[in-house]
Scaffold this motif. Structure first.
Motif, PDB file in Angstrom:
ATOM      1  N   ASP A  30       0.492  -1.269   0.078  1.00  0.00           N
ATOM      2  CA  ASP A  30       0.078  -0.171  -0.049  1.00  0.00           C
ATOM      3  C   ASP A  30       0.904   1.454  -0.051  1.00  0.00           C
ATOM      4  O   ASP A  30       0.300   2.360   0.554  1.00  0.00           O
ATOM      5  N   TYR A  31       2.161   1.197  -0.597  1.00  0.00           N
ATOM      6  CA  TYR A  31       3.072   2.252  -0.651  1.00  0.00           C
ATOM      7  C   TYR A  31       2.468   3.287  -1.543  1.00  0.00           C
ATOM      8  O   TYR A  31       2.859   4.247  -1.699  1.00  0.00           O
ATOM      9  N   ILE A  32       1.577   2.719  -2.613  1.00  0.00           N
ATOM     10  CA  ILE A  32       0.936   3.495  -3.491  1.00  0.00           C
ATOM     11  C   ILE A  32      -0.535   3.238  -3.357  1.00  0.00           C
ATOM     12  O   ILE A  32      -0.774   2.106  -3.153  1.00  0.00           O
ATOM     13  N   CYS A  70       9.562  -6.810 -14.224  1.00  0.00           N
ATOM     14  CA  CYS A  70      10.028  -6.353 -15.279  1.00  0.00           C
ATOM     15  C   CYS A  70      11.810  -6.473 -15.424  1.00  0.00           C
ATOM     16  O   CYS A  70      12.509  -6.150 -16.218  1.00  0.00           O
ATOM     17  N   LYS A  71      12.231  -6.626 -14.121  1.00  0.00           N
ATOM     18  CA  LYS A  71      13.676  -6.780 -13.882  1.00  0.00           C
ATOM     19  C   LYS A  71      14.387  -7.944 -14.828  1.00  0.00           C
ATOM     20  O   LYS A  71      15.403  -7.573 -15.369  1.00  0.00           O
ATOM     21  N   PRO A  72      13.984  -9.190 -14.566  1.00  0.00           N
ATOM     22  CA  PRO A  72      14.648 -10.298 -15.485  1.00  0.00           C
ATOM     23  C   PRO A  72      14.460  -9.987 -16.944  1.00  0.00           C
ATOM     24  O   PRO A  72      15.479  -9.953 -17.885  1.00  0.00           O
ATOM     25  N   GLY A  99      17.558  -6.310   1.637  1.00  0.00           N
ATOM     26  CA  GLY A  99      16.107  -5.745   1.123  1.00  0.00           C
ATOM     27  C   GLY A  99      16.305  -5.477  -0.262  1.00  0.00           C
ATOM     28  O   GLY A  99      17.322  -5.087  -0.919  1.00  0.00           O
ATOM     29  N   PHE A 100      15.243  -5.439  -0.901  1.00  0.00           N
ATOM     30  CA  PHE A 100      15.140  -5.156  -2.532  1.00  0.00           C
ATOM     31  C   PHE A 100      15.537  -3.528  -2.965  1.00  0.00           C
ATOM     32  O   PHE A 100      16.036  -3.340  -3.734  1.00  0.00           O
ATOM     33  N   ASN A 101      15.312  -2.954  -1.828  1.00  0.00           N
ATOM     34  CA  ASN A 101      15.530  -1.554  -2.158  1.00  0.00           C
ATOM     35  C   ASN A 101      16.490  -1.111  -1.057  1.00  0.00           C
ATOM     36  O   ASN A 101      16.327   0.472  -0.892  1.00  0.00           O
ATOM     37  N   ILE A 116      17.274  -6.622  -8.044  1.00  0.00           N
ATOM     38  CA  ILE A 116      16.924  -5.601  -6.757  1.00  0.00           C
ATOM     39  C   ILE A 116      16.904  -4.282  -7.597  1.00  0.00           C
ATOM     40  O   ILE A 116      17.424  -4.003  -8.834  1.00  0.00           O
ATOM     41  N   ASN A 117      16.201  -3.151  -6.878  1.00  0.00           N
ATOM     42  CA  ASN A 117      16.054  -1.866  -7.492  1.00  0.00           C
ATOM     43  C   ASN A 117      17.067  -1.154  -7.951  1.00  0.00           C
ATOM     44  O   ASN A 117      17.079  -0.691  -9.185  1.00  0.00           O
ATOM     45  N   SER A 118      18.245  -1.329  -7.146  1.00  0.00           N
ATOM     46  CA  SER A 118      19.288  -0.476  -7.902  1.00  0.00           C
ATOM     47  C   SER A 118      19.823  -1.177  -9.024  1.00  0.00           C
ATOM     48  O   SER A 118      20.245  -0.518 -10.061  1.00  0.00           O
ATOM     49  N   SER A 162       2.161   7.531  -9.657  1.00  0.00           N
ATOM     50  CA  SER A 162       2.293   7.319  -8.202  1.00  0.00           C
ATOM     51  C   SER A 162       3.632   6.970  -7.853  1.00  0.00           C
ATOM     52  O   SER A 162       4.416   7.286  -6.901  1.00  0.00           O
ATOM     53  N   GLU A 163       4.120   6.024  -8.567  1.00  0.00           N
ATOM     54  CA  GLU A 163       5.511   5.427  -8.377  1.00  0.00           C
ATOM     55  C   GLU A 163       6.467   6.712  -8.365  1.00  0.00           C
ATOM     56  O   GLU A 163       7.429   6.715  -7.615  1.00  0.00           O
ATOM     57  N   ARG A 164       6.277   7.512  -9.326  1.00  0.00           N
ATOM     58  CA  ARG A 164       7.247   8.661  -9.520  1.00  0.00           C
ATOM     59  C   ARG A 164       7.208   9.773  -8.361  1.00  0.00           C
ATOM     60  O   ARG A 164       8.111  10.256  -8.154  1.00  0.00           O
ATOM     61  N   ARG A 169      13.236   6.756  -2.312  1.00  0.00           N
ATOM     62  CA  ARG A 169      14.233   5.498  -2.059  1.00  0.00           C
ATOM     63  C   ARG A 169      14.958   5.255  -3.418  1.00  0.00           C
ATOM     64  O   ARG A 169      16.150   5.313  -3.518  1.00  0.00           O
ATOM     65  N   ASN A 170      13.975   5.153  -4.466  1.00  0.00           N
ATOM     66  CA  ASN A 170      14.699   4.944  -5.819  1.00  0.00           C
ATOM     67  C   ASN A 170      15.680   6.132  -6.172  1.00  0.00           C
ATOM     68  O   ASN A 170      16.753   5.712  -6.831  1.00  0.00           O
ATOM     69  N   PHE A 171      15.132   7.268  -5.988  1.00  0.00           N
ATOM     70  CA  PHE A 171      16.132   8.828  -6.364  1.00  0.00           C
ATOM     71  C   PHE A 171      17.273   8.348  -5.496  1.00  0.00           C
ATOM     72  O   PHE A 171      18.441   8.718  -6.085  1.00  0.00           O
ATOM     73  N   PHE A 195      12.093   5.840 -16.580  1.00  0.00           N
ATOM     74  CA  PHE A 195      12.134   4.943 -17.556  1.00  0.00           C
ATOM     75  C   PHE A 195      11.749   3.450 -16.674  1.00  0.00           C
ATOM     76  O   PHE A 195      10.801   2.525 -17.047  1.00  0.00           O
ATOM     77  N   TYR A 196      12.556   3.495 -15.408  1.00  0.00           N
ATOM     78  CA  TYR A 196      12.138   2.108 -14.617  1.00  0.00           C
ATOM     79  C   TYR A 196      10.878   2.382 -14.082  1.00  0.00           C
ATOM     80  O   TYR A 196      10.229   1.086 -14.000  1.00  0.00           O
ATOM     81  N   PHE A 197      10.454   3.281 -13.543  1.00  0.00           N
ATOM     82  CA  PHE A 197       9.088   3.342 -13.301  1.00  0.00           C
ATOM     83  C   PHE A 197       8.000   2.928 -14.409  1.00  0.00           C
ATOM     84  O   PHE A 197       7.004   2.336 -14.022  1.00  0.00           O
ATOM     85  N   MET A 247      13.873 -13.809  -5.653  1.00  0.00           N
ATOM     86  CA  MET A 247      12.727 -13.836  -4.631  1.00  0.00           C
ATOM     87  C   MET A 247      13.210 -12.907  -3.563  1.00  0.00           C
ATOM     88  O   MET A 247      12.923 -13.288  -2.282  1.00  0.00           O
ATOM     89  N   TYR A 248      13.848 -11.675  -3.823  1.00  0.00           N
ATOM     90  CA  TYR A 248      14.145 -10.711  -2.694  1.00  0.00           C
ATOM     91  C   TYR A 248      15.148 -11.602  -1.845  1.00  0.00           C
ATOM     92  O   TYR A 248      15.985 -12.612  -2.003  1.00  0.00           O
ATOM     93  N   ASP A 249      14.785 -11.430  -0.300  1.00  0.00           N
ATOM     94  CA  ASP A 249      15.750 -11.872   0.630  1.00  0.00           C
ATOM     95  C   ASP A 249      15.468 -13.229   0.949  1.00  0.00           C
ATOM     96  O   ASP A 249      15.664 -13.827   1.996  1.00  0.00           O
ATOM     97  N   GLY A 265       6.964  -9.862  -7.840  1.00  0.00           N
ATOM     98  CA  GLY A 265       6.890  -8.434  -7.734  1.00  0.00           C
ATOM     99  C   GLY A 265       5.922  -7.871  -6.629  1.00  0.00           C
ATOM    100  O   GLY A 265       4.809  -8.974  -6.132  1.00  0.00           O
ATOM    101  N   VAL A 266       5.650  -6.543  -6.380  1.00  0.00           N
ATOM    102  CA  VAL A 266       5.071  -6.296  -5.351  1.00  0.00           C
ATOM    103  C   VAL A 266       3.763  -6.256  -5.360  1.00  0.00           C
ATOM    104  O   VAL A 266       3.024  -5.991  -4.639  1.00  0.00           O
ATOM    105  N   SER A 267       3.140  -6.244  -6.853  1.00  0.00           N
ATOM    106  CA  SER A 267       1.830  -6.116  -6.961  1.00  0.00           C
ATOM    107  C   SER A 267       1.007  -7.892  -6.783  1.00  0.00           C
ATOM    108  O   SER A 267       0.143  -7.889  -6.998  1.00  0.00           O
TER     109      SER A 267
END
Ligand code: GLN
Length: 315
Positions: A30-32, A70-72, A99-101, A116-118, A162-164, A169-171, A195-197, A247-249, A265-267
């Motif tokens: 629910d972060y967005i 989308c990462k792979p 953690g992923f971020n 992971i995000n980075s 919303s992501e943007r 954290r991503n910034f 582009f990532y978002f 699968m993250y951590d 994915g977080v969805s």
């Protein structure tokens, strides 16, 4: 057929769907607000074999955002465009154990891996960097369409916006990498993050995603169109990193228990690849503490209890 008794597999997967449906643990991201409003009861499983047999049960034609799935795909695109050596000058290939971020880089000042995000932000910087933003997005979306073999591939603009807006954290990860001079020369940071978002906001249903996973299971060739989208070498590298970092951590535990390359994915989406056999997509939005779909992981456990799909199963 690669799965001789497909009817038995269908019955088993439908049975697992019924059992796992009872699990109501976990919490929708629910972060967005756009993710927070998704119906937590949704649950779909779709599978597609490398020779084109398909099965789906539950909510497999509602669309959801691919998010980290989308990462792979983006990692494959960078390998195809630049080759392994150049890509891995900018991103590592070890699990981070974090953690992923998390705001962390490896000892070379690079993101630990592309899952992971980075690392995913880094991969975005490497996809057609000289092109207009619109063309770069088209290139990614078109790749998804080819992987899905005609299944609809959409874009959720509200999720993107919303992501943007909530991307501190991503910034931070982006600036941290820029400080460490991790990016290729000439990278425009804001464009890269946007582009990532955008890539994370691509949406499709579980049926189409199972075909994407099947194209990976099939060494980069779509089972229906016969089109080669990625080289076998690219897919091998991608599946290796999905196995160790997808699968993250929970990746180590997942590799131990399930033994299959996967990406969550977080969805609440999860793709699982049974190499040479089939692709599976599970979608259920309630997540565990590590960010993986609770029912998605439960499904995988049941599946490998009943079938010898674990890569190290020997009979
Ligand atoms: N879009 C979110 C982010 O980049 C979550 C990615 C994910 O699915 N874990 O932070």
């Amino acid at each position: 057929f690669v799965i001789p008794d497909f009817v038995a597999l269908e019955a088993a997967v439908a049975g697992i769907h019924d059992t796992v449906k009872g699990i109501e643990d976990g919490k929708v991201a629910d972060y967005i607000p756009q993710l927070g409003r998704v119906d937590p009861a949704k649950f779909g499983i779709a599978l597609c074999t490398v020779d084109g047999q398909r099965f789906a049960v539950g909510d497999t034609d509602s669309v959801f955002c691919v998010q980290s799935i989308c990462k792979p795909i983006n990692y494959c695109l960078t390998l195809e465009e630049h080759g392994t050596e150049l890509v891995h000058r900018h991103v590592g290939r070890e699990p981070s154990g974090r953690g992923f971020n998390e705001l962390t880089l490896n000892n070379d000042g690079l993101p630990h891996n592309p899952m992971i995000n980075s690392g995913a932000i880094m991969c975005c910087s490497l996809i057609r960097p000289g092109w207009e933003m619109a063309d770069r997005f088209d290139h990614v979306a078109e790749t998804w369409r080819r992987l899905a073999g005609g299944g609809a591939v959409g874009f959720n603009n509200a999720v993107y916006l919303s992501e943007r807006r909530t991307a501190d954290r991503n910034f931070a990860l982006g600036y941290f990498m820029r400080e460490h001079k991790s990016f290729p020369a000439g990278t425009e940071l804001t464009e890269t993050l946007e582009f990532y978002f955008q890539c994370s906001s691509i949406e499709m249903d579980a049926r189409s995603l199972s075909v994407v996973a099947a194209s990976l299971a099939n060494g980069g060739v779509n089972p229906f169109t016969g089109e080669r989208i990625f080289s076998a070498d690219t897919v091998r590298k991608c599946l290796s990193l999905m196995s160790s970092c997808g699968m993250y951590d929970y990746s180590g535990e997942f590799a131990f228990t399930i033994g299959l390359p996967a990406k969550s994915g977080v969805s609440g989406g999860l793709i699982i690849v049974v190499p040479g056999v089939m692709g599976i997509c599970v979608w259920s939005p309630r997540l565990d503490a590590l960010g993986n779909s609770v029912r998605g992981v439960a499904f995988c456990k049941e599946l490998v209890n009943r079938f010898n799909f674990h890569v190290y199963d020997s009979f």
